[in-house]
Motif scaffolding. Sequence first.
Motif, PDB file in Angstrom:
ATOM      1  N   LEU A  78       0.860  -1.179   0.000  1.00 13.40           N
ATOM      2  CA  LEU A  78       0.000   0.000   0.000  1.00 13.40           C
ATOM      3  C   LEU A  78       0.896   1.228   0.000  1.00 13.40           C
ATOM      4  N   PHE A  79       0.773   2.056  -1.020  1.00 18.68           N
ATOM      5  CA  PHE A  79       1.620   3.241  -1.154  1.00 18.68           C
ATOM      6  C   PHE A  79       0.847   4.489  -0.751  1.00 18.68           C
ATOM      7  N   ALA A 117       2.648  13.083   0.194  1.00 10.86           N
ATOM      8  CA  ALA A 117       3.675  14.129   0.324  1.00 10.86           C
ATOM      9  C   ALA A 117       3.963  14.842  -0.995  1.00 10.86           C
ATOM     10  N   ARG A 118       3.641  14.241  -2.125  1.00 14.15           N
ATOM     11  CA  ARG A 118       3.672  14.863  -3.444  1.00 14.15           C
ATOM     12  C   ARG A 118       4.937  15.687  -3.730  1.00 14.15           C
ATOM     13  N   PRO A 119       6.105  15.055  -3.850  1.00 12.33           N
ATOM     14  CA  PRO A 119       7.342  15.794  -4.131  1.00 12.33           C
ATOM     15  C   PRO A 119       7.233  16.603  -5.424  1.00 12.33           C
ATOM     16  N   THR A 152       5.360   4.810   2.653  1.00 13.65           N
ATOM     17  CA  THR A 152       5.024   6.229   2.558  1.00 13.65           C
ATOM     18  C   THR A 152       6.177   6.960   1.899  1.00 13.65           C
ATOM     19  N   GLY A 153       5.904   7.562   0.768  1.00 12.67           N
ATOM     20  CA  GLY A 153       6.947   8.234   0.010  1.00 12.67           C
ATOM     21  C   GLY A 153       7.291   9.605   0.568  1.00 12.67           C
ATOM     22  N   GLY A 154       8.436  10.128   0.148  1.00 10.29           N
ATOM     23  CA  GLY A 154       8.905  11.427   0.594  1.00 10.29           C
ATOM     24  C   GLY A 154       8.254  12.570  -0.155  1.00 10.29           C
ATOM     25  N   GLY A 207       9.506   4.006   4.931  1.00 10.62           N
ATOM     26  CA  GLY A 207       9.370   5.417   4.636  1.00 10.62           C
ATOM     27  C   GLY A 207      10.632   5.932   3.987  1.00 10.62           C
ATOM     28  N   THR A 208      10.485   6.939   3.148  1.00  5.47           N
ATOM     29  CA  THR A 208      11.633   7.677   2.623  1.00  5.47           C
ATOM     30  C   THR A 208      11.351   9.159   2.873  1.00  5.47           C
TER      31      THR A 208
END
Length: 237
Positions: A36-37, A41-43, A87-89, A120-121
């Motif tokens: 699940l991604f 944070a929408r870089p 969870t992305g950065g 996480g990143t």
Amino acid sequence: MKKILLASTSTIYGGTYLSYLKEELIHFFEDADEILFIPYARPSGISHDEYTERARTFFASIGKKVVGIHTFSNPKEAVNNAKAIFTGGGNTFLLVTKLYEQGLVEPLREAVNKGTPYMGTGAGSNIAGQSMQTTNDMPIIYPPSFQTLGIVPFNINPHYLDPDPNSKHKGETRETRINEFHVLNDTPVIGLREGSWLLIEKGKLSLRGGLTARIFEQGKKPYEWDAYLSSLFSKNK
């Protein structure tokens, strides 16, 4: 038992998205065929779909399916049923705001504490700490709280940079800002350098990537000592 991977960044200089972590991630997600991604944070302001596609492309290379949480009508249920979570950065203020709006802070905390693998990143690593107060990000939106998941007993400063004695820049260094944090807060902080990650597995915390971490404690001078990480984690298994 918690299974957590917290990386300073998703991409190191000269590499592609998550490539430097590939071998670690093959092991870390070995028991999960679907991840699940969380793209909140929408870089650089990219859309949830664009960000999810970036993650999906990488994880397909190691035989894993990725599903964006934004595609679920019930995000809480998605977290509760997740086999693994990433969870992305990006921007921590935006990420934390969205997690509170969706009522996901407590479900995420419970899932990780029950053993759902969590990765996480950057901002996704920031939220593993006691608060987001040691982020480097611009406050583009006002979250309901600075309190985050608290699944580790310290805060993280991703993308940590050491002071450059030859720099002509006269603004605050990362070390200065973290010392300012400790004027008012006693939470330890780990300055996590690029290419480094923390791994929590089988009740042990290790620092990986071939570099030391910068450790900050209230009332002490900052120091390099990765052995300290294990003693920190032993307080909050």
